[in-house]
Write a protein that holds these residues in place. Structure first.
Motif, PDB file in Angstrom:
ATOM      1  N   THR A 130     -21.731 -11.360 -27.566  1.00 53.43           N
ATOM      2  CA  THR A 130     -20.763 -10.577 -28.314  1.00 53.43           C
ATOM      3  C   THR A 130     -20.465  -9.284 -27.546  1.00 53.43           C
ATOM      4  O   THR A 130     -21.097  -8.997 -26.529  1.00 53.43           O
ATOM      5  N   ASP A 131     -19.507  -8.531 -28.055  1.00 53.56           N
ATOM      6  CA  ASP A 131     -19.173  -7.269 -27.393  1.00 53.56           C
ATOM      7  C   ASP A 131     -19.966  -6.093 -27.958  1.00 53.56           C
ATOM      8  O   ASP A 131     -19.635  -4.934 -27.712  1.00 53.56           O
ATOM      9  N   VAL A 132     -21.013  -6.391 -28.725  1.00 56.95           N
ATOM     10  CA  VAL A 132     -21.830  -5.349 -29.350  1.00 56.95           C
ATOM     11  C   VAL A 132     -23.176  -5.197 -28.648  1.00 56.95           C
ATOM     12  O   VAL A 132     -23.612  -4.094 -28.349  1.00 56.95           O
ATOM     13  N   THR A 133     -23.825  -6.305 -28.372  1.00 54.90           N
ATOM     14  CA  THR A 133     -25.175  -6.257 -27.824  1.00 54.90           C
ATOM     15  C   THR A 133     -25.194  -5.738 -26.396  1.00 54.90           C
ATOM     16  O   THR A 133     -24.204  -5.864 -25.664  1.00 54.90           O
ATOM     17  N   GLU A 134     -26.319  -5.181 -25.997  1.00 54.23           N
ATOM     18  CA  GLU A 134     -26.501  -4.699 -24.634  1.00 54.23           C
ATOM     19  C   GLU A 134     -27.594  -5.459 -23.906  1.00 54.23           C
ATOM     20  O   GLU A 134     -27.916  -5.152 -22.756  1.00 54.23           O
ATOM     21  N   THR A 135     -28.153  -6.466 -24.565  1.00 52.42           N
ATOM     22  CA  THR A 135     -29.326  -7.128 -23.987  1.00 52.42           C
ATOM     23  C   THR A 135     -29.166  -8.639 -23.862  1.00 52.42           C
ATOM     24  O   THR A 135     -30.134  -9.326 -23.546  1.00 52.42           O
ATOM     25  N   GLU A 136     -27.971  -9.155 -24.095  1.00 49.80           N
ATOM     26  CA  GLU A 136     -27.767 -10.601 -24.024  1.00 49.80           C
ATOM     27  C   GLU A 136     -26.825 -10.955 -22.882  1.00 49.80           C
ATOM     28  O   GLU A 136     -25.869 -10.226 -22.608  1.00 49.80           O
ATOM     29  N   VAL A 137     -27.092 -12.093 -22.242  1.00 48.57           N
ATOM     30  CA  VAL A 137     -26.276 -12.537 -21.110  1.00 48.57           C
ATOM     31  C   VAL A 137     -26.059 -14.037 -21.197  1.00 48.57           C
ATOM     32  O   VAL A 137     -26.794 -14.758 -21.883  1.00 48.57           O
ATOM     33  N   VAL A 138     -25.030 -14.483 -20.467  1.00 46.15           N
ATOM     34  CA  VAL A 138     -24.761 -15.913 -20.279  1.00 46.15           C
ATOM     35  C   VAL A 138     -24.929 -16.212 -18.798  1.00 46.15           C
ATOM     36  O   VAL A 138     -24.367 -15.505 -17.953  1.00 46.15           O
ATOM     37  N   ALA A 139     -25.676 -17.245 -18.466  1.00 47.46           N
ATOM     38  CA  ALA A 139     -26.013 -17.537 -17.075  1.00 47.46           C
ATOM     39  C   ALA A 139     -25.445 -18.873 -16.633  1.00 47.46           C
ATOM     40  O   ALA A 139     -25.191 -19.763 -17.462  1.00 47.46           O
ATOM     41  N   ASP A 140     -25.242 -18.997 -15.337  1.00 48.82           N
ATOM     42  CA  ASP A 140     -24.809 -20.279 -14.785  1.00 48.82           C
ATOM     43  C   ASP A 140     -25.936 -21.302 -14.921  1.00 48.82           C
ATOM     44  O   ASP A 140     -27.123 -20.974 -14.761  1.00 48.82           O
ATOM     45  N   ALA A 141     -25.556 -22.553 -15.188  1.00 45.78           N
ATOM     46  CA  ALA A 141     -26.554 -23.597 -15.443  1.00 45.78           C
ATOM     47  C   ALA A 141     -27.444 -23.880 -14.237  1.00 45.78           C
ATOM     48  O   ALA A 141     -28.517 -24.472 -14.382  1.00 45.78           O
ATOM     49  N   SER A 142     -27.032 -23.480 -13.028  1.00 42.15           N
ATOM     50  CA  SER A 142     -27.865 -23.720 -11.856  1.00 42.15           C
ATOM     51  C   SER A 142     -29.190 -22.967 -11.937  1.00 42.15           C
ATOM     52  O   SER A 142     -30.157 -23.327 -11.248  1.00 42.15           O
ATOM     53  N   LEU A 143     -29.264 -21.933 -12.777  1.00 44.71           N
ATOM     54  CA  LEU A 143     -30.530 -21.209 -12.936  1.00 44.71           C
ATOM     55  C   LEU A 143     -31.590 -22.072 -13.617  1.00 44.71           C
ATOM     56  O   LEU A 143     -32.786 -21.766 -13.546  1.00 44.71           O
ATOM     57  N   LYS A 144     -31.154 -23.144 -14.271  1.00 44.01           N
ATOM     58  CA  LYS A 144     -32.139 -24.056 -14.871  1.00 44.01           C
ATOM     59  C   LYS A 144     -33.046 -24.667 -13.817  1.00 44.01           C
ATOM     60  O   LYS A 144     -34.219 -24.966 -14.075  1.00 44.01           O
ATOM     61  N   TYR A 163     -32.900  -8.675 -20.086  1.00 47.33           N
ATOM     62  CA  TYR A 163     -31.842  -9.327 -20.859  1.00 47.33           C
ATOM     63  C   TYR A 163     -32.353 -10.675 -21.358  1.00 47.33           C
ATOM     64  O   TYR A 163     -33.282 -11.263 -20.780  1.00 47.33           O
ATOM     65  N   THR A 164     -31.724 -11.165 -22.397  1.00 45.23           N
ATOM     66  CA  THR A 164     -32.070 -12.467 -22.966  1.00 45.23           C
ATOM     67  C   THR A 164     -30.933 -13.445 -22.712  1.00 45.23           C
ATOM     68  O   THR A 164     -29.762 -13.124 -22.988  1.00 45.23           O
ATOM     69  N   ILE A 165     -31.261 -14.617 -22.192  1.00 46.75           N
ATOM     70  CA  ILE A 165     -30.249 -15.650 -21.950  1.00 46.75           C
ATOM     71  C   ILE A 165     -29.932 -16.341 -23.271  1.00 46.75           C
ATOM     72  O   ILE A 165     -30.796 -16.971 -23.877  1.00 46.75           O
ATOM     73  N   VAL A 166     -28.674 -16.204 -23.729  1.00 45.49           N
ATOM     74  CA  VAL A 166     -28.278 -16.817 -24.999  1.00 45.49           C
ATOM     75  C   VAL A 166     -27.342 -18.001 -24.795  1.00 45.49           C
ATOM     76  O   VAL A 166     -27.027 -18.722 -25.749  1.00 45.49           O
ATOM     77  N   GLY A 167     -26.880 -18.209 -23.566  1.00 45.93           N
ATOM     78  CA  GLY A 167     -25.978 -19.325 -23.305  1.00 45.93           C
ATOM     79  C   GLY A 167     -25.895 -19.654 -21.830  1.00 45.93           C
ATOM     80  O   GLY A 167     -26.282 -18.853 -20.975  1.00 45.93           O
ATOM     81  N   PHE A 168     -25.408 -20.860 -21.560  1.00 44.48           N
ATOM     82  CA  PHE A 168     -25.221 -21.305 -20.180  1.00 44.48           C
ATOM     83  C   PHE A 168     -23.766 -21.726 -19.974  1.00 44.48           C
ATOM     84  O   PHE A 168     -23.128 -22.297 -20.860  1.00 44.48           O
ATOM     85  N   THR A 169     -23.260 -21.418 -18.793  1.00 40.51           N
ATOM     86  CA  THR A 169     -21.954 -21.884 -18.366  1.00 40.51           C
ATOM     87  C   THR A 169     -22.145 -22.717 -17.115  1.00 40.51           C
ATOM     88  O   THR A 169     -23.281 -22.939 -16.686  1.00 40.51           O
ATOM     89  N   GLU A 170     -21.074 -23.192 -16.493  1.00 36.51           N
ATOM     90  CA  GLU A 170     -21.222 -23.997 -15.285  1.00 36.51           C
ATOM     91  C   GLU A 170     -20.112 -23.677 -14.296  1.00 36.51           C
ATOM     92  O   GLU A 170     -19.067 -23.115 -14.645  1.00 36.51           O
ATOM     93  N   GLY A 171     -20.381 -24.018 -13.013  1.00 35.06           N
ATOM     94  CA  GLY A 171     -19.393 -23.790 -11.966  1.00 35.06           C
ATOM     95  C   GLY A 171     -19.139 -22.329 -11.690  1.00 35.06           C
ATOM     96  O   GLY A 171     -18.043 -21.953 -11.298  1.00 35.06           O
ATOM     97  N   GLN A 172     -20.155 -21.481 -11.885  1.00 31.03           N
ATOM     98  CA  GLN A 172     -19.996 -20.043 -11.673  1.00 31.03           C
ATOM     99  C   GLN A 172     -21.024 -19.572 -10.644  1.00 31.03           C
ATOM    100  O   GLN A 172     -22.211 -19.430 -10.944  1.00 31.03           O
TER     101      GLN A 172
END
Length: 368
Positions: A130-144, A163-172
């Motif tokens: 969200t645009d509120v939190t300062e501690t959450e991130v979304v990471a590329d799936a290659s980090l798995k 930071y806490t990983i709350v989601g994964f994306t791909e191709g980034q």
């Protein structure tokens, strides 16, 4: 074509060896092409897939995002020209991550974006920040592959923040490192105050989705900036141009070598059949008929070789580890295949010229 097929059936070993050479050359060309495309994607996928056409950078940054620094207030001026929905700020910072409780280090690149804007990543697992939190991130799936999972806490060594990983994306990915997305609030929290003044966070670029005329207008009206295309930004990534240039040179040399090898093989075979060609001409065979048969042989060998090479390439690509960047798209395969056919036909021109110059009486005299 009848004569071409009969001849190839009669001399299976000779044409089999030529076909083997063509398979190996085509296989090498396709594999290196896929490797070049894979490396390009691994180096600049985040820029290539970005929903933007142009980027506004600081003047004299040499098209490098990491050398640019713009005040976030510049976004307002850009939005007046292209619209709020077609522009967005982008922060870029390279760093090293460690997973909480572990000492293993992983290189990564932080991207700061407006989570509701056009640069927001597509989520494939978990949720969007969200645009509120300062501690959450979304990471590329290659980090798995490095052992990171949803809910993991990561430590940014450059800022000493977690930071806490709350989601994964791909191709980034950027500069051969996975991209981690955060919002602009977290980006500001990670930056020191500049010169003691509260000027807001500095970003590396402002992305725009617009035409060339509007981009030129923005470049002319804003002071201290330069407007570049996504292709320019990709070329500005450290090592991208040199890496792709080396691989492209290898591919070009492979095609040149293929042309020479095929030219020599078919010319030698043509010389060995001079007497037969002379007899065929003496009994009424036209030069165009002989040329069609020669071209037919080249096309048959090339097409069969390409089919085998494509199958081998995709078979090997299937067995490659996920850490090896390899991307052989259907369009790239078709392009390389078409170019290989052209090279094979060019290699047969010397033989065609020799066939056209055959003198029937002279050839029969040598045979006698």
């Amino acid at each position: 074509m009848f004569l071409a097929l009969r001849e190839m059936k009669h001399a299976k070993l000779r044409y089999g060896l030529i076909g083997l050479i063509m398979v190996l050359i085509a296989w090498l060309v396709l594999f290196v092409s896929g490797l070049a495309a894979g490396l390009a994607s691994d180096n600049a996928a985040s820029i290539k897939h970005m929903n933007a056409t142009h980027l506004v950078l600081q003047e004299e940054s040499d098209h490098r995002l990491t050398r640019s620094a713009l005040e976030l207030s510049a976004l307002d001026e850009v939005q007046q020209a292209v619209g709020e929905a077609e522009s967005a700020a982008l922060g870029v910072r390279m760093s090293t991550l460690t997973k909480e409780g572990e000492t293993k280090k992983t290189d990564a690149t932080f991207f700061a974006v407006d989570v509701n804007g056009m640069l927001a990543p597509k989520i494939i697992e978990g949720s969007m920040i969200t645009d509120v939190t300062e501690t959450e991130v979304v990471a590329d799936a290659s980090l798995k592959e490095e052992g990171f999972r949803l809910g993991d806490t990561i430590h940014d060594q450059a800022t000493d923040l977690t930071y806490t990983i709350v989601g994964f994306t791909e191709g980034q990915s950027f500069s051969h490192s996975p991209v981690v997305f955060m919002n602009l609030k977290a980006w500001e929290q990670a930056q020191p105050k500049h010169g003691g003044a509260d000027v807001g966070p500095l970003v590396q670029a402002i992305a725009m989705n617009t035409d060339n005329d509007t981009a030129a207008k923005v470049s002319a009206e804003l002071e201290g900036v330069e407007v570049i295309t996504k292709a320019d930004a990709m070329q500005g990534i450290p090592g991208y141009k040199e890496e792709q240039g080396s691989l492209l040179m290898m591919i070009v040399f492979l095609f040149v070598i293929a042309a020479f090898v095929l030219a020599v093989f078919f010319y030698v075979i043509t010389i060995q059949k001079m007497n037969q060609f002379g007899v065929l001409k003496a009994i009424g065979a036209k030069t165009t008929y002989l040329a069609r048969n020669l071209i037919g042989q080249v096309l048959i060998l090339s097409l069969v070789s390409l089919f085998i090479s494509i199958a081998l390439t995709y078979g090997v690509a299937y067995m490659l580890p996920a850490s090896m960047p390899f991307d052989l798209s259907p369009m790239l395969t078709l392009g390389c295949s078409a170019l290989f056919l052209v090279v094979a036909l060019l290699g047969s021109l010397l033989s065609l010229y020799r066939v056209a110059k055959i003198d029937a009486i002279e050839a029969i005299g040598r045979a006698a």
